[in-house]
Scaffold this motif. Structure first.
Motif, PDB file in Angstrom:
ATOM      1  N   LEU A 285       0.827  -1.206   0.000  1.00 26.93           N
ATOM      2  CA  LEU A 285       0.000   0.000   0.000  1.00 26.93           C
ATOM      3  C   LEU A 285       0.866   1.263   0.000  1.00 26.93           C
ATOM      4  N   GLY A 286       2.062   1.162   0.576  1.00 25.96           N
ATOM      5  CA  GLY A 286       2.991   2.292   0.536  1.00 25.96           C
ATOM      6  C   GLY A 286       3.356   2.624  -0.899  1.00 25.96           C
ATOM      7  N   HIS A 287       3.689   1.598  -1.687  1.00 26.50           N
ATOM      8  CA  HIS A 287       3.974   1.807  -3.111  1.00 26.50           C
ATOM      9  C   HIS A 287       2.756   2.404  -3.820  1.00 26.50           C
ATOM     10  N   LYS A 288       1.604   1.827  -3.538  1.00 27.85           N
ATOM     11  CA  LYS A 288       0.376   2.249  -4.218  1.00 27.85           C
ATOM     12  C   LYS A 288       0.033   3.696  -3.874  1.00 27.85           C
ATOM     13  N   PHE A 289       0.161   4.059  -2.605  1.00 28.87           N
ATOM     14  CA  PHE A 289      -0.179   5.419  -2.165  1.00 28.87           C
ATOM     15  C   PHE A 289       0.697   6.457  -2.857  1.00 28.87           C
TER      16      PHE A 289
ATOM     17  N   SER B 267       9.443   3.383  -5.004  1.00 25.67           N
ATOM     18  CA  SER B 267      10.076   2.124  -4.596  1.00 25.67           C
ATOM     19  C   SER B 267      10.499   2.117  -3.139  1.00 25.67           C
ATOM     20  N   ILE B 268      10.979   3.257  -2.651  1.00 29.73           N
ATOM     21  CA  ILE B 268      11.481   3.290  -1.278  1.00 29.73           C
ATOM     22  C   ILE B 268      10.355   3.314  -0.253  1.00 29.73           C
ATOM     23  N   ALA B 269       9.149   3.658  -0.705  1.00 27.18           N
ATOM     24  CA  ALA B 269       8.018   3.766   0.219  1.00 27.18           C
ATOM     25  C   ALA B 269       7.762   2.456   0.967  1.00 27.18           C
ATOM     26  N   GLY B 270       7.821   1.328   0.237  1.00 27.46           N
ATOM     27  CA  GLY B 270       7.564   0.029   0.864  1.00 27.46           C
ATOM     28  C   GLY B 270       8.542  -0.314   1.970  1.00 27.46           C
TER      29      GLY B 270
ATOM     30  N   PHE C 210      13.423  -7.740   8.269  1.00 27.73           N
ATOM     31  CA  PHE C 210      13.892  -8.600   7.180  1.00 27.73           C
ATOM     32  C   PHE C 210      13.293  -8.177   5.846  1.00 27.73           C
ATOM     33  N   LEU C 211      11.981  -7.908   5.820  1.00 28.23           N
ATOM     34  CA  LEU C 211      11.330  -7.489   4.584  1.00 28.23           C
ATOM     35  C   LEU C 211      11.944  -6.198   4.043  1.00 28.23           C
ATOM     36  N   ALA C 212      12.310  -5.302   4.947  1.00 36.29           N
ATOM     37  CA  ALA C 212      12.911  -4.031   4.528  1.00 36.29           C
ATOM     38  C   ALA C 212      14.254  -4.270   3.848  1.00 36.29           C
ATOM     39  N   VAL C 213      15.128  -5.025   4.504  1.00 41.44           N
ATOM     40  CA  VAL C 213      16.469  -5.222   3.940  1.00 41.44           C
ATOM     41  C   VAL C 213      16.410  -6.085   2.684  1.00 41.44           C
ATOM     42  N   PHE C 214      15.514  -7.061   2.646  1.00 37.37           N
ATOM     43  CA  PHE C 214      15.375  -7.917   1.471  1.00 37.37           C
ATOM     44  C   PHE C 214      14.959  -7.101   0.251  1.00 37.37           C
ATOM     45  N   ASN C 215      13.938  -6.275   0.420  1.00 37.84           N
ATOM     46  CA  ASN C 215      13.429  -5.498  -0.707  1.00 37.84           C
ATOM     47  C   ASN C 215      14.391  -4.403  -1.150  1.00 37.84           C
ATOM     48  N   LEU C 216      15.332  -4.032  -0.288  1.00 39.44           N
ATOM     49  CA  LEU C 216      16.304  -3.002  -0.649  1.00 39.44           C
ATOM     50  C   LEU C 216      17.548  -3.573  -1.333  1.00 39.44           C
ATOM     51  N   LEU C 217      17.599  -4.899  -1.487  1.00 39.63           N
ATOM     52  CA  LEU C 217      18.717  -5.486  -2.219  1.00 39.63           C
ATOM     53  C   LEU C 217      18.676  -4.990  -3.668  1.00 39.63           C
ATOM     54  N   PRO C 218      19.811  -4.546  -4.206  1.00 41.22           N
ATOM     55  CA  PRO C 218      19.826  -3.988  -5.566  1.00 41.22           C
ATOM     56  C   PRO C 218      19.943  -5.066  -6.641  1.00 41.22           C
ATOM     57  N   ILE C 219      19.006  -5.985  -6.620  1.00 39.04           N
ATOM     58  CA  ILE C 219      19.040  -7.072  -7.598  1.00 39.04           C
ATOM     59  C   ILE C 219      17.686  -7.185  -8.305  1.00 39.04           C
ATOM     60  N   GLY C 220      17.727  -7.564  -9.574  1.00 38.79           N
ATOM     61  CA  GLY C 220      16.507  -7.791 -10.322  1.00 38.79           C
ATOM     62  C   GLY C 220      15.559  -6.611 -10.284  1.00 38.79           C
ATOM     63  N   ASN C 221      14.305  -6.924 -10.015  1.00 33.55           N
ATOM     64  CA  ASN C 221      13.261  -5.903 -10.007  1.00 33.55           C
ATOM     65  C   ASN C 221      12.884  -5.479  -8.592  1.00 33.55           C
TER      66      ASN C 221
ATOM     67  N   MET D 145      18.497   2.825  -5.760  1.00 30.04           N
ATOM     68  CA  MET D 145      19.905   3.085  -6.065  1.00 30.04           C
ATOM     69  C   MET D 145      20.047   3.925  -7.328  1.00 30.04           C
ATOM     70  N   ALA D 146      19.220   3.638  -8.333  1.00 31.34           N
ATOM     71  CA  ALA D 146      19.281   4.402  -9.587  1.00 31.34           C
ATOM     72  C   ALA D 146      18.883   5.855  -9.370  1.00 31.34           C
ATOM     73  N   TRP D 147      18.019   6.078  -8.376  1.00 25.23           N
ATOM     74  CA  TRP D 147      17.566   7.441  -8.065  1.00 25.23           C
ATOM     75  C   TRP D 147      18.579   8.189  -7.207  1.00 25.23           C
TER      76      TRP D 147
END
Length: 213
Positions: free
Chosen positions: A55-59, A112-115, A159-170, A177-179
């Motif tokens: 919902l963070g991404h969506k908002f 992306s960072i919202a989540g 864990f969800l925070a650090v996992f989703n912040l990995l700079p791999i794939g999508n 990181m690109a931003w």
């Protein structure tokens, strides 16, 4: 104002149930009774962490005027379920897709960072509640249950925070990181420290350090 499609609600519910089961398997091992016992506790942390992350991404997407919708990734759910039997969860059950003809790296990065930021905030909220109830948890079964729920919520969300912040794939990390590389470093460092503390010190010892017991 949030708007959801019927298929989006369905996908969120399916992903929530399967990801909750995955984390229950990780914590309960292959003991069916242990998995069933911890599942309701895990669902609180995963429910808050997973749903509010998306919902963070969506908002933020809708704040910029884009239509955004969560879509299930069946292969990701299957992979998450398989990895859970090996003691970890590759949590990629789906994603919020933002529909735009053009989007700058800055806007994409902020969406992306919202989540992960939501997960970090939830981890700290769970830790705060765990700290507040800990003295009473030593003498009350009710408070002890609240403490366990919050401890699991802290661990899962960090864990969800650090996992989703990995700079791999999508994953979110690649877009952040690109931003802005500096913001990515600070954010993943915070998430990494929270996760490392959970895995090494343990939530109970973190709380005892905070309150000086």
């Amino acid at each position: 104002m949030f708007k959801f499609t019927a298929s989006e609600v369905r996908d969120l519910i399916i992903a929530f149930i399967i990801i909750s089961l995955c984390f229950a398997i990780v914590n309960g091992g292959r003991d069916v009774n242990a998995i069933l016992s911890i599942l309701p506790i895990v669902m609180v942390g995963v429910g808050a962490g997973f749903i509010l992350h998306e919902l963070g991404h969506k908002f933020v997407s809708m704040k910029y005027g884009y239509w955004a919708e969560f879509k299930l990734w069946p292969q990701g759910l299957i992979f998450a379920l398989i990895t859970s039997f090996f003691g970890f969860v590759f949590a990629a059950p789906g994603a919020v897709y933002t529909y735009a003809n053009y989007m700058t790296d800055e806007i994409n990065g902020k969406i992306s960072i919202a989540g992960p930021v939501v997960n970090i905030a939830l981890a700290l909220i769970f830790l705060g509640i765990a700290t507040a109830v800990y003295p009473s948890a030593l003498y009350s079964e009710t408070y002890a249950l609240v403490f366990i729920i919050c401890a699991v919520g802290y661990s899962i969300n960090s864990f969800l925070a650090v996992f989703n912040l990995l700079p791999i794939g999508n994953l979110d990390g690649s877009k952040v990181m690109a931003w802005n590389f500096g913001i990515w470093v600070v954010t993943i460092a915070i998430a990494g420290i929270l996760t490392l503390m959970s895995m090494t010190i343990g939530v109970q010892n973190i709380v005892r350090l905070i309150i000086g017991m």
